[in-house]
Structures are given as structure tokens and as C-alpha cells.
Design a protein around this motif. Structure first.
Motif, PDB file in Angstrom:
ATOM      1  N   LEU A 121       0.978  -1.111   0.025  1.00  0.00           N
ATOM      2  CA  LEU A 121      -0.113  -0.042  -0.031  1.00  0.00           C
ATOM      3  C   LEU A 121       0.743   1.129  -0.142  1.00  0.00           C
ATOM      4  CD1 LEU A 121      -2.911  -1.153   2.483  1.00  0.00           C
ATOM      5  CD2 LEU A 121      -2.809  -0.639  -0.085  1.00  0.00           C
ATOM      6  N   LEU A 122       2.021   1.370   0.753  1.00  0.00           N
ATOM      7  CA  LEU A 122       2.709   2.493   0.885  1.00  0.00           C
ATOM      8  C   LEU A 122       3.585   2.435  -0.664  1.00  0.00           C
ATOM      9  CD1 LEU A 122       4.418   4.423   2.493  1.00  0.00           C
ATOM     10  CD2 LEU A 122       6.282   2.809   2.762  1.00  0.00           C
ATOM     11  N   ALA A 123       3.897   1.583  -1.332  1.00  0.00           N
ATOM     12  CA  ALA A 123       4.433   1.689  -2.480  1.00  0.00           C
ATOM     13  C   ALA A 123       3.597   2.184  -3.426  1.00  0.00           C
ATOM     14  CB  ALA A 123       5.130   0.310  -2.961  1.00  0.00           C
ATOM     15  N   ASP A 124       2.268   1.728  -3.640  1.00  0.00           N
ATOM     16  CA  ASP A 124       1.385   2.174  -4.512  1.00  0.00           C
ATOM     17  C   ASP A 124       0.984   3.671  -4.159  1.00  0.00           C
ATOM     18  OD1 ASP A 124      -0.687   1.730  -6.642  1.00  0.00           O
ATOM     19  OD2 ASP A 124      -2.082   2.283  -4.729  1.00  0.00           O
ATOM     20  N   GLU A 125       0.744   4.131  -2.982  1.00  0.00           N
ATOM     21  CA  GLU A 125       0.405   5.525  -2.484  1.00  0.00           C
ATOM     22  C   GLU A 125       1.582   6.239  -3.029  1.00  0.00           C
ATOM     23  OE1 GLU A 125      -1.535   8.678  -1.349  1.00  0.00           O
ATOM     24  OE2 GLU A 125      -2.268   6.715  -1.700  1.00  0.00           O
ATOM     25  N   LYS A 126       2.899   5.794  -2.810  1.00  0.00           N
ATOM     26  CA  LYS A 126       3.810   6.917  -3.237  1.00  0.00           C
ATOM     27  C   LYS A 126       4.314   6.869  -4.739  1.00  0.00           C
ATOM     28  CE  LYS A 126       4.053   8.141   1.071  1.00  0.00           C
ATOM     29  NZ  LYS A 126       3.407   9.380   1.611  1.00  0.00           N
ATOM     30  N   GLY A 127       3.423   6.093  -5.600  1.00  0.00           N
ATOM     31  CA  GLY A 127       3.460   6.499  -7.123  1.00  0.00           C
ATOM     32  C   GLY A 127       4.429   5.273  -7.672  1.00  0.00           C
ATOM     33  N   ALA A 128       4.562   4.276  -7.225  1.00  0.00           N
ATOM     34  CA  ALA A 128       5.256   3.104  -7.960  1.00  0.00           C
ATOM     35  C   ALA A 128       4.758   2.993  -9.118  1.00  0.00           C
ATOM     36  CB  ALA A 128       5.427   1.843  -7.035  1.00  0.00           C
ATOM     37  N   SER A 129       5.572   2.772 -10.135  1.00  0.00           N
ATOM     38  CA  SER A 129       5.225   2.265 -11.505  1.00  0.00           C
ATOM     39  C   SER A 129       4.660   1.025 -11.476  1.00  0.00           C
ATOM     40  CB  SER A 129       6.235   2.564 -12.564  1.00  0.00           C
ATOM     41  OG  SER A 129       7.559   1.740 -12.179  1.00  0.00           O
ATOM     42  N   VAL A 130       5.354  -0.033 -10.992  1.00  0.00           N
ATOM     43  CA  VAL A 130       4.990  -1.507 -10.897  1.00  0.00           C
ATOM     44  C   VAL A 130       5.423  -2.018  -9.665  1.00  0.00           C
ATOM     45  CG1 VAL A 130       6.967  -2.214 -11.992  1.00  0.00           C
ATOM     46  CG2 VAL A 130       5.140  -3.748 -12.186  1.00  0.00           C
ATOM     47  N   ILE A 131       4.951  -2.957  -9.000  1.00  0.00           N
ATOM     48  CA  ILE A 131       5.288  -3.535  -7.934  1.00  0.00           C
ATOM     49  C   ILE A 131       5.632  -4.950  -7.912  1.00  0.00           C
ATOM     50  CG2 ILE A 131       4.609  -4.136  -5.439  1.00  0.00           C
ATOM     51  CD1 ILE A 131       3.046  -1.468  -5.349  1.00  0.00           C
ATOM     52  N   VAL A 132       6.746  -5.530  -7.930  1.00  0.00           N
ATOM     53  CA  VAL A 132       7.290  -6.803  -7.904  1.00  0.00           C
ATOM     54  C   VAL A 132       7.396  -7.444  -6.736  1.00  0.00           C
ATOM     55  CG1 VAL A 132       8.723  -8.452  -8.796  1.00  0.00           C
ATOM     56  CG2 VAL A 132       8.485  -6.389 -10.202  1.00  0.00           C
ATOM     57  N   ALA A 133       6.508  -8.573  -6.356  1.00  0.00           N
ATOM     58  CA  ALA A 133       6.370  -9.074  -5.239  1.00  0.00           C
ATOM     59  C   ALA A 133       7.345 -10.525  -5.125  1.00  0.00           C
ATOM     60  CB  ALA A 133       5.018  -9.704  -5.029  1.00  0.00           C
ATOM     61  N   VAL A 134       8.040 -10.817  -4.186  1.00  0.00           N
ATOM     62  CA  VAL A 134       8.990 -12.027  -3.801  1.00  0.00           C
ATOM     63  C   VAL A 134       8.526 -12.535  -2.707  1.00  0.00           C
ATOM     64  CG1 VAL A 134      11.072 -12.809  -3.513  1.00  0.00           C
ATOM     65  CG2 VAL A 134      10.840 -11.231  -5.344  1.00  0.00           C
ATOM     66  N   GLY A 135       7.929 -13.716  -2.833  1.00  0.00           N
ATOM     67  CA  GLY A 135       7.687 -14.380  -1.283  1.00  0.00           C
ATOM     68  C   GLY A 135       6.302 -14.106  -0.611  1.00  0.00           C
ATOM     69  N   THR A 136       5.548 -13.371  -1.388  1.00  0.00           N
ATOM     70  CA  THR A 136       4.274 -12.997  -0.794  1.00  0.00           C
ATOM     71  C   THR A 136       3.326 -14.031  -1.121  1.00  0.00           C
ATOM     72  OG1 THR A 136       3.673 -11.667  -2.869  1.00  0.00           O
ATOM     73  CG2 THR A 136       4.882 -10.571  -0.966  1.00  0.00           C
ATOM     74  N   HIS A 137       2.267 -13.764  -0.547  1.00  0.00           N
ATOM     75  CA  HIS A 137       0.918 -14.722  -0.699  1.00  0.00           C
ATOM     76  C   HIS A 137       0.094 -14.269  -2.039  1.00  0.00           C
ATOM     77  CE1 HIS A 137       2.167 -14.500   3.549  1.00  0.00           C
ATOM     78  NE2 HIS A 137       1.911 -15.819   3.572  1.00  0.00           N
ATOM     79  N   GLY A 138      -0.145 -15.344  -2.746  1.00  0.00           N
ATOM     80  CA  GLY A 138      -0.885 -15.011  -3.996  1.00  0.00           C
ATOM     81  C   GLY A 138      -1.873 -16.027  -4.516  1.00  0.00           C
ATOM     82  N   THR A 139      -2.013 -17.141  -3.709  1.00  0.00           N
ATOM     83  CA  THR A 139      -3.002 -18.099  -4.072  1.00  0.00           C
ATOM     84  C   THR A 139      -3.979 -18.315  -2.829  1.00  0.00           C
ATOM     85  OG1 THR A 139      -1.768 -19.817  -3.457  1.00  0.00           O
ATOM     86  CG2 THR A 139      -1.549 -19.159  -5.788  1.00  0.00           C
ATOM     87  N   LEU A 140      -5.115 -18.864  -2.925  1.00  0.00           N
ATOM     88  CA  LEU A 140      -5.883 -19.098  -1.809  1.00  0.00           C
ATOM     89  C   LEU A 140      -5.386 -20.049  -0.808  1.00  0.00           C
ATOM     90  CD1 LEU A 140      -8.786 -18.874  -0.604  1.00  0.00           C
ATOM     91  CD2 LEU A 140      -9.765 -20.481  -1.902  1.00  0.00           C
ATOM     92  N   GLU A 141      -4.777 -21.324  -1.426  1.00  0.00           N
ATOM     93  CA  GLU A 141      -4.130 -21.976  -0.640  1.00  0.00           C
ATOM     94  C   GLU A 141      -2.907 -21.508   0.156  1.00  0.00           C
ATOM     95  OE1 GLU A 141      -0.893 -25.710  -1.227  1.00  0.00           O
ATOM     96  OE2 GLU A 141      -1.816 -24.933  -2.861  1.00  0.00           O
ATOM     97  N   GLU A 142      -2.179 -20.470  -0.293  1.00  0.00           N
ATOM     98  CA  GLU A 142      -1.157 -19.911   0.516  1.00  0.00           C
ATOM     99  C   GLU A 142      -1.873 -18.912   1.608  1.00  0.00           C
ATOM    100  OE1 GLU A 142       0.938 -17.696  -2.448  1.00  0.00           O
ATOM    101  OE2 GLU A 142       2.205 -19.534  -3.062  1.00  0.00           O
ATOM    102  N   PHE A 143      -2.793 -18.138   1.167  1.00  0.00           N
ATOM    103  CA  PHE A 143      -3.769 -17.529   2.310  1.00  0.00           C
ATOM    104  C   PHE A 143      -4.143 -18.234   3.400  1.00  0.00           C
ATOM    105  CE2 PHE A 143      -5.170 -14.367  -1.270  1.00  0.00           C
ATOM    106  CZ  PHE A 143      -4.300 -13.705  -1.253  1.00  0.00           C
TER     107      PHE A 143
END
Length: 393
Positions: free
Chosen positions: A280-302
Motif C-alpha cells: 500500500l505504501l509503494a502504491d500510494e507513493k507512486g510506484a510504476s510497478v510492484i514486483v512481489a517476492v515470497g508473498t502470498h498469491g493463491t487461496l491455498e497460501e492465504f
């Protein structure tokens, strides 16, 4: 090969109620003593990476709430897993105590013994089957938690209200957010071309900052509750943002104060997880793209994370939308695009261009004439070897 039920094993105890703190102290051959209900994939992979002899769990490694992946990962790696040893486990066992394991029995040198449940592939499969039956209830709870978070943080989610002012310039730049989670090491390796070409702002979330340092880079921002970041990494010069409770309490600030790093640190009060507020901070401060490493992305991971706060992670991804890209997708875009044949043709073209440039100069023409004469001499010598000799028939 003897099974754990038949052969007694021995090792020193290493205690830690929080698994992510214990893994930093584990050595190969140690016996990890934890109190972790529903061991998730990330915790299990962190334990396996340290090669312990066994894991003793005061709680149930699978409670039946949902089918968690951790116990299977431990057993597949050959780690002995003994469950449900009870809260007295931490009262009986002291740090460094010599333990003997035989089946589900834990003998503590000079302090008696405890009985637990030795897990194997059969018992784990049974536990997972039971847990799958309760999965629908977990989905209901996940939906309820998602709605609750949306009501609590609607200002931050919708308008960015509450995001602190930071020194790092993010506007119109790519941002890499690293969490010590699913396959983070492999993803960081595959992202090297992206990092070299784009020089993104790097945000390490708690222990993810250590992962960035280990990969040979330096984080620009470290964000989280600061409980699983090494002192060395905290001192690397990155901007420090402490994830605080909504009532203003920030336990992470106390640790920074002990290290003398609290003066320039910033508190970010918010519900949800640290990886959520990093996005949310990266998005609010104007990031052009946000690349995520090691984060949760699927229902199984949630669900595998096994906590109510994961509803915030789901909503955060909806808030950021197409700006968020998983590391694996980026690595596919940066695979080697030039074939060996194309590289050879490029080399030939370069040589021809150099030859043309030399021919355009008087010195170059003289050089080519000398080379031509030398080649004629070599060719004449070579053909003379096969010419008929005088007097031969």
C-alpha cells in the motif's frame, strides 16, 4: 534402514515459541522445540533449511482447521516430527538439554520423559483428510475477516489516508518487495536481470531484508515489526518503517531504540500484515510497478498462513490491481532471448564492421596488403608439399 520408531536418536534441544526466531539459532543435528499449531509451509521450509534432527511441537502440527502443508514438508525431508507434547514441554526442557527420542517418547536427561504423537506419512495424510472436511468453515471465516478489515481500513485502502511521509523517492519507479516466504531465494536469483536493468526501489519486509542482503543487494526500505531482522541488516542504511498497532503501540521501535536507530525511524499504524502495508505504501507513493517476492498469491497460501489477518492481503491485491506482478512472471519476461546462432552472427557482423573501418584508412590498407602477402606465402608453402618432385615417376 531403521525407522524412528525402532532407533533412538540423540541431540541438543533448541527452544523457541516463535518458529521464525528459532530458525536463526538452529544448527544441523539440533532438536527444535516449538509451540506452533498448524505449521505452515514457510515455517516448515525455514526449519528444513537448518537441517534439524527433529521437531518437537507442544501443539498439534495440524489442528484440523485447514489442510496445512508444513508437517508433510518436514517428514518428506526426513525430519522427525513429534506432536502434541503439551504446554509442559517448555517447563521440562531447557535450552541445550540432551534429549533422546524413541518413537513418540522424549527422554530429557535428568528430568524424566514426555509422550507425544510421532507423525509419519500415514498419520499426516489422515490429519489432512480430516482438515479438508472443515475447509468450508475456514473459507467463511476468511470472508468475514476480509469484510472486517475493509471496514477498519477503508480510508487507507481507498484513499491512502494514514500512509507516512518517507525520504525514499518512489514516484514513477519500479518497486521490489521481498518477503521471506514462498520460494523467495529462487525468485531473487531469477530476478537478477530485472534488478540490473531497472534498479528498482527495494523494500525488505522484516526477514526479507536479510534475504536481500544475502542475495548481494541492499534494501532501500525495511518495513515491519522488526522482530526477525538481523542487527547488521538494520544498520545497512535503509530507511526504517515500523509497523505499529492502530492505537499507536510500536514494539519494533523499542528494539530500534536499543540499537540507536529509532531517531530516523517512522511508525506506520495499520491493521493487516507488514507485507500489505509495504504494498500500500509503494502504491500510494507512486510506484510504476510492484514486483512481489515470497508473498502470498493463491487461496491455498492465504489459508496456509493460518491467521485471520490474511483477509487484508486479499484486499490489498484488489486495491493495487494490475500494478502488482509476481516475481515468477517477471522472471519469464527476462529469460535469455538471444540464441547461440544469433550471438555468432552478431560476432561475425562485428568483425566485418571492424575490417571495413580498417580498410578505409591508409594504415589499414597497408595491414591488409601485408596480411594478403603473408597468406600467399603460406598457401604457396602448403601447395608445394603436394607438388611432384623432379625425377619422380
Amino acid at each position: 534402514m531403521s525407522s524412528p520408531e525402532q532407533t533412538a536418536v540423540h541431540g541438543p534441544a533448541r527452544l523457541g515459541r516463535r518458529t521464525k526466531e528459532l530458525t536463526a539459532r538452529l544448527e544441523p543435528g539440533d532438536i527444535a522445540v516449538i509451540d506452533h499449531e498448524d505449521i505452515d509451509r514457510v515455517a516448515a521450509e525455514a526449519l528444513v533449511e537448518r537441517s534439524p534432527l527433529a521437531v518437537l511441537n507442544a501443539a498439534a502440527s495440524t489442528s484440523g482447521r485447514y489442510p496445512n502443508a508444513g508437517p508433510q514438508i518436514l517428514v518428506d525431508a526426513g525430519v522427525i516430527l513429534i506432536d502434541s507434547l503439551g504446554p509442559e514441554l517448555f517447563a521440562v526442557i531447557r535450552e541445550g538439554a540432551r534429549l533422546t527420542l524413541h518413537g513418540g517418547t522424549v527422554e530429557v536427561e535428568g528430568a524424566g520423559s514426555l509422550d507425544g504423537m510421532l507423525q509419519d506419512h500415514r498419520s499426516i495424510e489422515h490429519n489432512l483428510e480430516v482438515a479438508r472436511e472443515g475447509l468450508s468453515r475456514q473459507l467463511e471465516l476468511f470472508a468475514e475477516n476480509t469484510m472486517e478489515y475493509m471496514l477498519k481500513e477503508r480510508d487507507l485502502l481507498l484513499d491512502g489516508v494514514g500512509a507516512p511521509e518517507i525520504r525514499t523517492d518512489i514516484d514513477d519507479r519500479p518497486v521490489l518487495i521481498v518477503v521471506r516466504g514462498y520460494h523467495y531465494k529462487e525468485d531473487l536469483v531469477t530476478l537478477r536481470p530485472f534488478l540490473r536493468e531497472n534498479r528498482p526501489v527495494i523494500i525488505g519486509v522484516d526477514g526479507g531484508a536479510d534475504a536481500v542482503i544475502e542475495a548481494g543487494w541492499r534494501p532501500d526500505i525495511i518495513i515491519g515489526d522488526m522482530d526477525s531482522v538481523s542487527d547488521t541488516t538494520l544498520r545497512c542504511g535503509a530507511e526504517l518503517i515500523v509497523h505499529a498497532y492502530r492505537d499507536g503501540r510500536a514494539p519494533g521501535m523499542e528494539r530500534l531504540a536499543q540499537l540507536g536507530l529509532d531517531r530516523r525511524a517512522i511508525a506506520f499504524p495499520a491493521y493487516g500484515t507488514s507485507e500489505d502495508i509495504a504494498m500500500l505504501l509503494a502504491d500510494e507513493k507512486g510506484a510504476s510497478v510492484i514486483v512481489a517476492v515470497g508473498t502470498h498469491g493463491t487461496l491455498e497460501e492465504f489459508l496456509d498462513k493460518g491467521r485471520a489477518g490474511m483477509g487484508s492481503t486479499f484486499l490489498t491485491r484488489l486495491r493495487i490491481g494490475s500494478k502488482l506482478v509476481d516475481a515468477k512472471g517477471v522472471s519469464r519476461l527476462y529469460r535469455q532471448r538471444i540464441s547461440t546462432q544469433q550471438l555468432a552472427l552478431l560476432a561475425v557482423a562485428g568483425v566485418l564492421a571492424l575490417a571495413a573501418a580498417l580498410w578505409a584508412t591508409p594504415g589499414g590498407q597497408t595491414l591488409f596488403q601485408l596480411l594478403g602477402a603473408r597468406m600467399d606465402d603460406m598457401l604457396s608453402g602448403f601447395t608445394a608439399l603436394f607438388a611432384p618432385r623432379p625425377g619422380s615417376s
